[in-house]
Design a protein around this motif. Sequence first.
Motif, mmCIF file in Angstrom:
data_model
loop_
_atom_site.group_PDB
_atom_site.id
_atom_site.type_symbol
_atom_site.label_atom_id
_atom_site.label_comp_id
_atom_site.label_asym_id
_atom_site.label_seq_id
_atom_site.Cartn_x
_atom_site.Cartn_y
_atom_site.Cartn_z
ATOM 1 N N UNK A 1 -36.676 74.229 -62.709
ATOM 2 C CA UNK A 1 -37.776 75.092 -61.844
ATOM 3 C C UNK A 1 -37.038 76.591 -61.775
ATOM 4 N N UNK A 2 -38.156 77.556 -61.596
ATOM 5 C CA UNK A 2 -37.626 78.821 -61.302
ATOM 6 C C UNK A 2 -37.717 78.929 -59.957
ATOM 7 N N UNK A 3 -36.581 79.494 -59.460
ATOM 8 C CA UNK A 3 -36.379 79.272 -58.024
ATOM 9 C C UNK A 3 -36.430 80.733 -57.171
ATOM 10 N N UNK A 4 -36.308 81.728 -57.911
ATOM 11 C CA UNK A 4 -35.992 83.224 -57.565
ATOM 12 C C UNK A 4 -37.366 83.764 -56.994
ATOM 13 N N UNK B 1 -42.211 73.293 -54.789
ATOM 14 C CA UNK B 1 -41.056 74.441 -54.392
ATOM 15 C C UNK B 1 -41.424 75.556 -55.574
ATOM 16 N N UNK B 2 -41.972 75.397 -56.536
ATOM 17 C CA UNK B 2 -42.134 76.315 -57.517
ATOM 18 C C UNK B 2 -43.226 76.127 -58.285
ATOM 19 N N UNK B 3 -44.107 77.286 -58.802
ATOM 20 C CA UNK B 3 -45.219 77.024 -59.683
ATOM 21 C C UNK B 3 -44.559 76.914 -61.157
ATOM 22 N N UNK C 1 -34.515 86.610 -63.056
ATOM 23 C CA UNK C 1 -35.309 85.237 -62.588
ATOM 24 C C UNK C 1 -33.861 84.330 -62.431
ATOM 25 N N UNK C 2 -34.025 83.139 -61.571
ATOM 26 C CA UNK C 2 -33.197 82.447 -61.263
ATOM 27 C C UNK C 2 -33.674 80.921 -61.549
ATOM 28 N N UNK C 3 -33.168 80.145 -62.397
ATOM 29 C CA UNK C 3 -33.546 78.823 -62.608
ATOM 30 C C UNK C 3 -32.588 77.731 -62.142
ATOM 31 N N UNK C 4 -33.299 76.683 -61.665
ATOM 32 C CA UNK C 4 -32.481 75.755 -60.960
ATOM 33 C C UNK C 4 -32.675 74.347 -61.825
ATOM 34 N N UNK C 5 -31.407 73.914 -62.124
ATOM 35 C CA UNK C 5 -31.635 72.572 -63.036
ATOM 36 C C UNK C 5 -31.406 71.331 -61.910
ATOM 37 N N UNK C 6 -32.217 70.368 -62.163
ATOM 38 C CA UNK C 6 -31.893 69.237 -61.451
ATOM 39 C C UNK C 6 -31.561 67.982 -62.465
ATOM 40 N N UNK C 7 -30.106 67.929 -62.671
ATOM 41 C CA UNK C 7 -29.742 66.929 -63.698
ATOM 42 C C UNK C 7 -30.128 65.511 -63.082
ATOM 43 N N UNK C 8 -30.673 64.396 -63.750
ATOM 44 C CA UNK C 8 -30.848 63.094 -63.294
ATOM 45 C C UNK C 8 -29.921 62.199 -64.211
ATOM 46 N N UNK C 9 -28.565 62.058 -63.838
ATOM 47 C CA UNK C 9 -28.209 61.205 -64.638
ATOM 48 C C UNK C 9 -28.235 59.692 -64.810
ATOM 49 N N UNK C 10 -28.802 59.189 -63.590
ATOM 50 C CA UNK C 10 -28.725 57.727 -63.446
ATOM 51 C C UNK C 10 -30.283 57.593 -63.227
ATOM 52 N N UNK C 11 -31.272 58.239 -63.752
ATOM 53 C CA UNK C 11 -32.515 57.822 -63.244
ATOM 54 C C UNK C 11 -33.196 56.604 -63.583
#
Length: 494
Positions: free
Chosen positions: A105-108, A91-93, A1-11
């Motif tokens: 989110x899992x992107x694989x 983009x992913x379930x 599996x490939x997981x992408x992390x979207x870091x939101x430092x200044x949300x």
Amino acid sequence: MHWACLLLPQLALDGVLRRHPAPHEPLALVTGPMQRRVLHAVNPAAKALGLRAGMGWAAAQALCTGFVTVEHDPEATERLRRLLAAWAYGFSSQVSTDLPHAIVLEVGGSLKLFGPWPRFEARLREELRALGIRHRITVAPNPQAARVLANVGDGLALDEEGLVAGLGRISLDRAGLDPAVATAFSRMGLRRLQQVFALPRDGLARRFTKDLLPWLDTLRGLQDAPLRHYRPPDRFDARIELEQEVESNQALLFPLRRLTADLAAFLAGRDGGVQRFVLRLEHDRRPDSEVVVGLLTAEREAAVLFELARGRLEQARVPAPVRGLRLLARELPPFVPARRDLFDPRPQQAVPWLQLRERLRARLGDGAVHGLAVQADHRPERAWRRLDGDVAMAAKAPAAGRPRTPLPAASTTAVSYMDSCPHLRPGWLLPEPQPLPDNGLRLLAGPERIESGWWDDEEARRDYYLVETAQGQQAWAWCPAGAHGPWTLHGWFA
């Protein structure tokens, strides 16, 4: 599996700037009790003035003036993070908001749909920039490792083979450890994760909390840590509080554009559309005003939603100054994209029929736009009927495989003496036939006989002609069958 992390430092700051009319001016978020107000976050313009996050309010006021302050709202920040999770769901379930300041989110499983990771990553960044969100994106075999990578830099990626070695080079102060644990390791002379990985497990279990070893095993992919998966809600509810009271509808267009863009992102994530939503205008000391935006078919394009909402808002009367704008959408039916040709022949300036119809309804009102349907009657005035309301959907286009029946052909003749030329029909049919004086009329084509209506006591026996008046106008006129007058005008040709 490939997981992408979207870091939101200044949300929190991004949530304010994306709805602020002047985001490039100095601005700071403030928080804390009235006795100890501090700056929670500052934008680049405020940072250039010397302001810093964590600075006391009194010190900031002594350093400079003229910057805008906004109260930090943690609940609004969390709502924005849930909105971004709804967008990522497109983009992913498997999407989760469990990890701090990030969405994973899992992107694989999505690479076959969205292309190889560089293309996929570019699309994520483009859409996040369009939403006004600063971010970092990293990829790793598990979500926890991807989250730790995001602490180090942007665009980093690790695979299964290089996971342990890549994580081992990360310093402990950026490894996501509990501050007390990181301090204890630092006093032991440890600086990087690879040194912690090499320590005896029995010693770590005795000296630290029971959560440390499972966390280290999760980072290295030795065990899985369960995450709660995000599920998009069945309704959309977003609100923007205005900096000052607004009395003009035009001043509401900026927050309206942001709200409709957020609604479009939410709908794209859940692969749905919206057929009805409500704009709620909030006032002080009086009930809220509502502007209902209804569509005949489901839609989710941001530009279309904004255009329709703007048309309804400009028609509405604002009874009092507005201090907040809220958008609620509860009816979210499935969305079926309009079928288009591979090589679209329409010019670039052309507007698709569905968008044009909704734009006209928003500008002119629901009653001003209606559909037409044919009827099985040869008399021209009875060959069509009006479709009001939602029934007008039936007239938008013929279904696939159904033969197209043009409206003019509905009034074809029963008897015709014009076998050598097609039947002509005017573009403008008069509501009621009118007498036409025979002053220099010139016959261009005809006759075309129509005999019908004997069964309903409104029998019509007419010979229709294409005639030209003395002024050069081309008209569709008739006279009684077999006669040559008097003439009756029934329509005009363009």
